[in-house]
Enzyme design. Structure first.
Site, PDB file in Angstrom:
ATOM      1  N   GLU A 190       0.824  -1.214   0.000  1.00  0.00           N
ATOM      2  CA  GLU A 190       0.000   0.000   0.000  1.00  0.00           C
ATOM      3  C   GLU A 190       0.860   1.267   0.000  1.00  0.00           C
ATOM      4  OE1 GLU A 190      -2.682  -1.179  -0.581  1.00  0.00           O
ATOM      5  OE2 GLU A 190      -3.116  -2.907   0.677  1.00  0.00           O
ATOM      6  N   ARG A 236       5.553   7.897  -7.094  1.00  0.00           N
ATOM      7  CA  ARG A 236       4.620   7.817  -8.238  1.00  0.00           C
ATOM      8  C   ARG A 236       4.291   9.206  -8.752  1.00  0.00           C
ATOM      9  NH1 ARG A 236      -1.072   5.094  -8.366  1.00  0.00           N
ATOM     10  NH2 ARG A 236      -1.362   6.403  -6.555  1.00  0.00           N
ATOM     11  N   GLY A 253     -12.593   3.998 -18.579  1.00  0.00           N
ATOM     12  CA  GLY A 253     -13.999   4.368 -18.577  1.00  0.00           C
ATOM     13  C   GLY A 253     -14.535   4.793 -19.932  1.00  0.00           C
ATOM     14  N   ASP A 329      -1.654  -1.433 -10.343  1.00  0.00           N
ATOM     15  CA  ASP A 329      -1.903  -2.842 -10.076  1.00  0.00           C
ATOM     16  C   ASP A 329      -1.906  -3.593 -11.407  1.00  0.00           C
ATOM     17  OD1 ASP A 329      -2.211  -2.391  -7.373  1.00  0.00           O
ATOM     18  OD2 ASP A 329      -4.399  -2.309  -7.444  1.00  0.00           O
ATOM     19  N   TRP A 380      -0.493   5.093  -0.313  1.00  0.00           N
ATOM     20  CA  TRP A 380      -1.125   5.511  -1.558  1.00  0.00           C
ATOM     21  C   TRP A 380      -2.646   5.439  -1.447  1.00  0.00           C
ATOM     22  CZ3 TRP A 380      -0.675   1.945  -6.479  1.00  0.00           C
ATOM     23  CH2 TRP A 380      -1.214   0.686  -6.220  1.00  0.00           C
ATOM     24  N   ASP A 436      -5.171  -6.395   2.952  1.00  0.00           N
ATOM     25  CA  ASP A 436      -6.359  -6.455   2.099  1.00  0.00           C
ATOM     26  C   ASP A 436      -7.650  -6.387   2.895  1.00  0.00           C
ATOM     27  OD1 ASP A 436      -5.189  -7.360  -0.743  1.00  0.00           O
ATOM     28  OD2 ASP A 436      -4.099  -8.381   0.854  1.00  0.00           O
TER      29      ASP A 436
END
Length: 502
Positions: A190, A236, A253, A329, A380, A436
């Protein structure tokens, strides 16, 4: 050869929590097999093509130890083969039952049939011995830089330093067993960071890790040594990363792409395109590959232009070439975003022609390293702090995790040989501490499943610990063997390592 406008490092973070033997649908093993079929197979296939072309340093690939364990697990391999066969049969069913439907649906059924047949052939030919032989080949060819992480992907800032070290050592050791070497970099789960963790990394041989852009106040143009630790962090670049990742305006999208959420329930296939954000599932238009392919081409060009523009601005600001790090991911590519693998390959092929140096984190250090920095606590997740994993919604999980860690450390004992009961207890404890579960609860994504998993593993740990303390060795050994049949990952894990100082 002219100097590049700057560098681009793509980082793919491959992770799923331990799923075998813990439910199937709608959450459980199905999640693993869908990601395996639609993300891991096509991404590996792409990397193999790059390797065959002699390309190196294409991307940095994070594979968490808990995912690697699943992709090598004999039970999961057999079940995955069954799943692929079932996909092939479902596509055949659709081809027959959509015969009188719109020609676009007939074409889709035929395409699914071809795709499932190809996936089956690939799996039977290349994956029959698991992921590790494949991964080792990608690492040895230097097409990727592999980065690892702690064993079960725990949120490290909330761990006792001794448990944190134990989880990290177990994860690094497991990666060494699978690929023959220990990665110099990790994906901190994470991107969770607490001040001082860099010194723990240094003690374990970790030389680089990732944080999110805001931890560097957005100044992500260079790798940054963290204090005087000798460990480097990469941030990032959100300005670039969110061209894809943004839930409001990201590429996946687009109206032309396959809709992830709309199923044809008799076949289990996804026959619709996104069409529009507010369009009801039954009103969505049929998926058309040609429209999607055009969107891939358009979005790949836009992304390359975005990277070049960002690097040009950074070079003007800093007076030298800079670096853009985009991290995602792996499961986004193919599983969530059907066209993602095609987009990924298009981008990685186009960037060099646009004057961008495609690199990995390790190879970027020589050209793209800046001044030392002190990092704040960060992640993040939402708010870029720890709220997703220690907020009010998951306070009970945090308290339970703290109590479990204290009990695990109390249970540790310097036995002369490995104790399979203590090893299994440690295994269950690490599974209970997976990040998770809190994420899924906070985000209300299969929250009941997540709470159940945390509770199950915590209770299994407590059962074994109670039997050990009661001196019921035979019962404890029998129960540990039963649990190992379900949760037998990390076969080399040694609970005595909890007593190791470093």
């Amino acid at each position: 050869m002219r100097e590049p406008v700057g560098g681009f490092a793509l980082v793919l973070h491959s992770h799923l929590p331990w799923l075998p033997h813990h439910g199937t649908w709608p959450v459980g093993e199905e999640w693993l097999y869908q990601a395996w079929a639609h993300s891991y197979l096509p991404v590996v296939d792409m990397l193999r093509r790059f390797a065959d072309e002699g390309r190196s340093d294409v991307l940095t690939l994070g594979v968490t130890p808990v995912l690697a364990a699943q992709l090598d697990d004999p039970y999961a391999l057999r079940a995955m083969h069954d799943w692929l066969g079932n996909w092939h049969l479902r596509a055949q069913y659709a081809a027959v039952n959509w015969r009188s439907a719109d020609h676009r649906l007939r074409d889709l059924a035929a395409a699914e049939h071809r795709a499932s047949a190809a996936a089956l052939a690939d799996f039977e030919t290349r994956w029959r011995h698991g992921f590790s032989p494949i991964l080792r080949g990608l690492v040895d060819s230097r097409v990727v830089e592999l980065i690892g992480g702690p064993a079960t992907h725990p949120f490290q800032p909330l761990l006792d330093p001794r448990v944190r070290g134990f989880a990290l050592r177990a994860g690094l050791a497991d990666t060494r067993l699978r690929v023959g070497s220990v990665p110099a970099g990790i994906w901190a789960p994470e991107c969770g960071y607490a001040p001082g963790m860099e010194r723990e990394y240094a003690a374990h041989g970790v030389r680089r890790f990732l944080v999110d852009g805001p931890a560097l106040h957005g100044d992500t143009a260079f790798a940054r040594p963290v204090g005087d630790s000798g460990v480097v962090c990469f941030g990032r670049d959100l300005e670039v990363t969110y061209r894809v990742w943004s839930p409001k305006a990201g590429y996946p999208g687009d109206a032309a792409y396959r809709d992830f959420h709309t199923y044809d329930h008799p076949s289990g296939l996804k026959p619709s395109r996104v069409t529009g954000r507010a369009v009801a599932p039954h009103e969505k238009k049929p998926y058309e590959p040609a429209l999607a392919a055009a969107a891939v081409e358009r979005h790949a060009a836009d992304f390359v232009e975005t990277v070049v523009r960002r690097l040009t601005d950074l070079r003007a600001r800093h007076g030298r070439p800079a670096l853009v790090v985009s991290a995602y991911d792996t499961e986004l590519y193919g599983h969530w975003w059907h066209e993602g693998p095609a987009w990924l390959e298009a981008v990685l092929r186009a960037l060099p022609g646009a004057g961008v140096e495609v690199t990995t984190l390790g190879s970027a250090l020589e050209r793209y390293t800046g001044d030392p920095v002190e990092l704040p606590a960060s992640s993040w997740g939402s708010g870029k702090d720890w709220r997703v994993w220690d907020g009010a919604q998951v306070a009970d999980l945090v308290d339970a995790g703290a109590a479990l860690q204290a009990d695990l450390l109390d249970l540790a004992a310097p036995t002369p040989t490995r104790d399979p009961v203590r090893d299994q207890a440690a295994r269950e404890a690490l599974l209970a501490l997976s990040s998770d579960w809190a994420f899924m609860v906070t985000k209300d994504s299969a929250a009941d499943y997540a709470r159940r998993r945390a509770k199950v593993h915590g209770e299994r740990y407590a059962e074994l610990a109670s039997l050990l303390r009661a001196g019921a060795r035979e019962r404890a050994a029998a129960r540990a063997a039963e649990l190992r049949a379900e949760d037998g990952l990390f076969g080399a894990l040694d609970a005595r390592d909890l007593l190791t100082d470093r």
